[in-house]
Write a protein that holds these residues in place. Structure first.
Motif, PDB file in Angstrom:
ATOM      1  N   ALA A  21      24.328  -7.923  -0.561  1.00 18.59           N
ATOM      2  CA  ALA A  21      23.884  -6.591  -0.953  1.00 18.59           C
ATOM      3  C   ALA A  21      25.050  -5.881  -1.632  1.00 18.59           C
ATOM      4  O   ALA A  21      26.219  -6.195  -1.387  1.00 18.59           O
ATOM      5  CB  ALA A  21      23.405  -5.790   0.255  1.00 18.59           C
ATOM      6  N   VAL A  22      24.724  -4.927  -2.495  1.00 20.16           N
ATOM      7  CA  VAL A  22      25.739  -4.109  -3.158  1.00 20.16           C
ATOM      8  C   VAL A  22      25.409  -2.651  -2.873  1.00 20.16           C
ATOM      9  O   VAL A  22      24.275  -2.216  -3.064  1.00 20.16           O
ATOM     10  CB  VAL A  22      25.772  -4.363  -4.680  1.00 20.16           C
ATOM     11  N   GLN A  23      26.394  -1.912  -2.387  1.00 16.22           N
ATOM     12  CA  GLN A  23      26.232  -0.492  -2.086  1.00 16.22           C
ATOM     13  C   GLN A  23      27.100   0.334  -3.020  1.00 16.22           C
ATOM     14  O   GLN A  23      28.095  -0.150  -3.545  1.00 16.22           O
ATOM     15  CB  GLN A  23      26.650  -0.199  -0.642  1.00 16.22           C
ATOM     16  N   GLY A  24      26.716   1.591  -3.207  1.00 17.73           N
ATOM     17  CA  GLY A  24      27.538   2.512  -3.981  1.00 17.73           C
ATOM     18  C   GLY A  24      27.290   2.499  -5.473  1.00 17.73           C
ATOM     19  O   GLY A  24      28.097   3.020  -6.238  1.00 17.73           O
ATOM     20  N   LEU A  25      26.185   1.910  -5.909  1.00 18.08           N
ATOM     21  CA  LEU A  25      25.843   1.936  -7.333  1.00 18.08           C
ATOM     22  C   LEU A  25      25.131   3.242  -7.660  1.00 18.08           C
ATOM     23  O   LEU A  25      24.674   3.957  -6.770  1.00 18.08           O
ATOM     24  CB  LEU A  25      24.941   0.748  -7.679  1.00 18.08           C
ATOM     25  N   ALA A  49      23.048 -13.380 -12.385  1.00 20.04           N
ATOM     26  CA  ALA A  49      21.706 -12.795 -12.387  1.00 20.04           C
ATOM     27  C   ALA A  49      21.810 -11.315 -12.709  1.00 20.04           C
ATOM     28  O   ALA A  49      22.797 -10.657 -12.375  1.00 20.04           O
ATOM     29  CB  ALA A  49      21.035 -12.996 -11.034  1.00 20.04           C
ATOM     30  N   HIS A  50      20.776 -10.810 -13.376  1.00 21.03           N
ATOM     31  CA  HIS A  50      20.696  -9.396 -13.746  1.00 21.03           C
ATOM     32  C   HIS A  50      19.832  -8.661 -12.727  1.00 21.03           C
ATOM     33  O   HIS A  50      18.763  -9.154 -12.356  1.00 21.03           O
ATOM     34  CB  HIS A  50      20.091  -9.232 -15.141  1.00 21.03           C
ATOM     35  N   TYR A  51      20.294  -7.492 -12.301  1.00 19.60           N
ATOM     36  CA  TYR A  51      19.575  -6.697 -11.307  1.00 19.60           C
ATOM     37  C   TYR A  51      19.569  -5.232 -11.713  1.00 19.60           C
ATOM     38  O   TYR A  51      20.383  -4.795 -12.524  1.00 19.60           O
ATOM     39  CB  TYR A  51      20.231  -6.806  -9.928  1.00 19.60           C
ATOM     40  N   GLN A  52      18.682  -4.494 -11.078  1.00 23.31           N
ATOM     41  CA  GLN A  52      18.664  -3.040 -11.211  1.00 23.31           C
ATOM     42  C   GLN A  52      18.646  -2.448  -9.812  1.00 23.31           C
ATOM     43  O   GLN A  52      17.798  -2.804  -8.995  1.00 23.31           O
ATOM     44  CB  GLN A  52      17.435  -2.580 -11.991  1.00 23.31           C
ATOM     45  N   ALA A  53      19.594  -1.560  -9.538  1.00 22.35           N
ATOM     46  CA  ALA A  53      19.694  -0.928  -8.219  1.00 22.35           C
ATOM     47  C   ALA A  53      18.487  -0.026  -7.981  1.00 22.35           C
ATOM     48  O   ALA A  53      17.808   0.401  -8.908  1.00 22.35           O
ATOM     49  CB  ALA A  53      20.979  -0.122  -8.117  1.00 22.35           C
ATOM     50  N   GLY A  54      18.244   0.273  -6.729  1.00 17.06           N
ATOM     51  CA  GLY A  54      17.155   1.173  -6.368  1.00 17.06           C
ATOM     52  C   GLY A  54      17.534   2.622  -6.606  1.00 17.06           C
ATOM     53  O   GLY A  54      18.640   2.945  -7.068  1.00 17.06           O
ATOM     54  N   ASP A  55      16.615   3.511  -6.274  1.00 15.58           N
ATOM     55  CA  ASP A  55      16.861   4.952  -6.442  1.00 15.58           C
ATOM     56  C   ASP A  55      18.019   5.446  -5.595  1.00 15.58           C
ATOM     57  O   ASP A  55      18.655   6.444  -5.910  1.00 15.58           O
ATOM     58  CB  ASP A  55      15.597   5.752  -6.095  1.00 15.58           C
ATOM     59  N   ASP A  56      18.296   4.729  -4.487  1.00 17.87           N
ATOM     60  CA  ASP A  56      19.393   5.118  -3.598  1.00 17.87           C
ATOM     61  C   ASP A  56      20.730   4.493  -3.995  1.00 17.87           C
ATOM     62  O   ASP A  56      21.735   4.673  -3.313  1.00 17.87           O
ATOM     63  CB  ASP A  56      19.050   4.756  -2.158  1.00 17.87           C
ATOM     64  N   GLY A  57      20.760   3.722  -5.088  1.00 19.07           N
ATOM     65  CA  GLY A  57      22.001   3.101  -5.533  1.00 19.07           C
ATOM     66  C   GLY A  57      22.367   1.848  -4.766  1.00 19.07           C
ATOM     67  O   GLY A  57      23.479   1.362  -4.858  1.00 19.07           O
ATOM     68  N   GLU A  58      21.413   1.306  -4.020  1.00 16.87           N
ATOM     69  CA  GLU A  58      21.661   0.107  -3.242  1.00 16.87           C
ATOM     70  C   GLU A  58      20.901  -1.069  -3.838  1.00 16.87           C
ATOM     71  O   GLU A  58      19.795  -0.919  -4.367  1.00 16.87           O
ATOM     72  CB  GLU A  58      21.251   0.318  -1.785  1.00 16.87           C
ATOM     73  N   LEU A  59      21.506  -2.233  -3.742  1.00 22.69           N
ATOM     74  CA  LEU A  59      20.913  -3.454  -4.263  1.00 22.69           C
ATOM     75  C   LEU A  59      20.961  -4.505  -3.163  1.00 22.69           C
ATOM     76  O   LEU A  59      22.040  -4.935  -2.767  1.00 22.69           O
ATOM     77  CB  LEU A  59      21.696  -3.927  -5.490  1.00 22.69           C
ATOM     78  N   ASP A  60      19.811  -4.881  -2.639  1.00 21.56           N
ATOM     79  CA  ASP A  60      19.700  -5.908  -1.607  1.00 21.56           C
ATOM     80  C   ASP A  60      18.950  -7.081  -2.218  1.00 21.56           C
ATOM     81  O   ASP A  60      17.793  -6.946  -2.599  1.00 21.56           O
ATOM     82  CB  ASP A  60      18.960  -5.356  -0.397  1.00 21.56           C
ATOM     83  N   LEU A 119      34.181  -4.722 -14.523  1.00 19.97           N
ATOM     84  CA  LEU A 119      34.090  -5.245 -13.156  1.00 19.97           C
ATOM     85  C   LEU A 119      34.004  -4.070 -12.189  1.00 19.97           C
ATOM     86  O   LEU A 119      34.886  -3.210 -12.170  1.00 19.97           O
ATOM     87  CB  LEU A 119      35.306  -6.110 -12.838  1.00 19.97           C
ATOM     88  N   LEU A 120      32.932  -4.028 -11.389  1.00 19.11           N
ATOM     89  CA  LEU A 120      32.728  -2.926 -10.444  1.00 19.11           C
ATOM     90  C   LEU A 120      33.170  -3.285  -9.028  1.00 19.11           C
ATOM     91  O   LEU A 120      33.650  -2.430  -8.287  1.00 19.11           O
ATOM     92  CB  LEU A 120      31.257  -2.525 -10.427  1.00 19.11           C
TER      93      LEU A 120
END
Length: 139
Positions: A21-25, A49-60, A119-120
């Motif tokens: 998971a990625v937090q803080g986006l 892989a390409h992703y789009q974070a959710g409305d809360d800025g989290e990507l699981d 790089l994030l």
């Protein structure tokens, strides 16, 4: 700042699931995740892989599908591991010494496209073949 959250955190067995998971986006931020590892002969294997974070800025990765354009697409929580491809043609990922783990690198880049953006976040994770208390004794 974005951070990568892994579960188990630092080390897991090669056949165990790894939650990523990625937090803080930012809300709806588009990112590219890339994994890489080197085999025992130093050859590089990578997947992205390409992703789009959710409305809360989290990507699981267990809930967010990968968008078209990377090594795979769709809801694949372990896709960044099974999609690893060699940079050298016709090379295979083979583990000869099970006493040493593979060191997996995970990186999060801004945006999508051929060339990754800024790089994030980055993290390392060991994928082991033996539990800590297991010993290999030649007979």
């Amino acid at each position: 700042a974005p951070t990568i959250r892994l579960s188990p955190a630092a080390r897991s067995l090669f056949d165990e699931p790894l939650a990523i998971a990625v937090q803080g986006l930012g809300p709806q931020q588009q990112v590219t995740l890339r994994t890489s590892l080197r085999d025992e002969k130093g050859e590089l294997f990578q997947a992205s892989a390409h992703y789009q974070a959710g409305d809360d800025g989290e990507l699981d990765l267990a809930r967010c599908p990968a968008l078209p354009g990377g090594s795979f697409s769709g809801l694949e929580p372990m896709g960044l591991l099974w999609a690893l491809q060699p940079q050298k043609p016709f090379w295979r990922l083979v583990k000869r010494d099970v006493q040493s783990p593979f060191l997996l690198q995970l990186e999060v880049f801004e945006g999508h496209g051929e060339r990754p953006g800024r790089l994030l976040a980055q993290a390392q994770h060991e994928r082991a073949f033996l539990r800590d208390e297991v010993r290999r004794v030649p007979v």
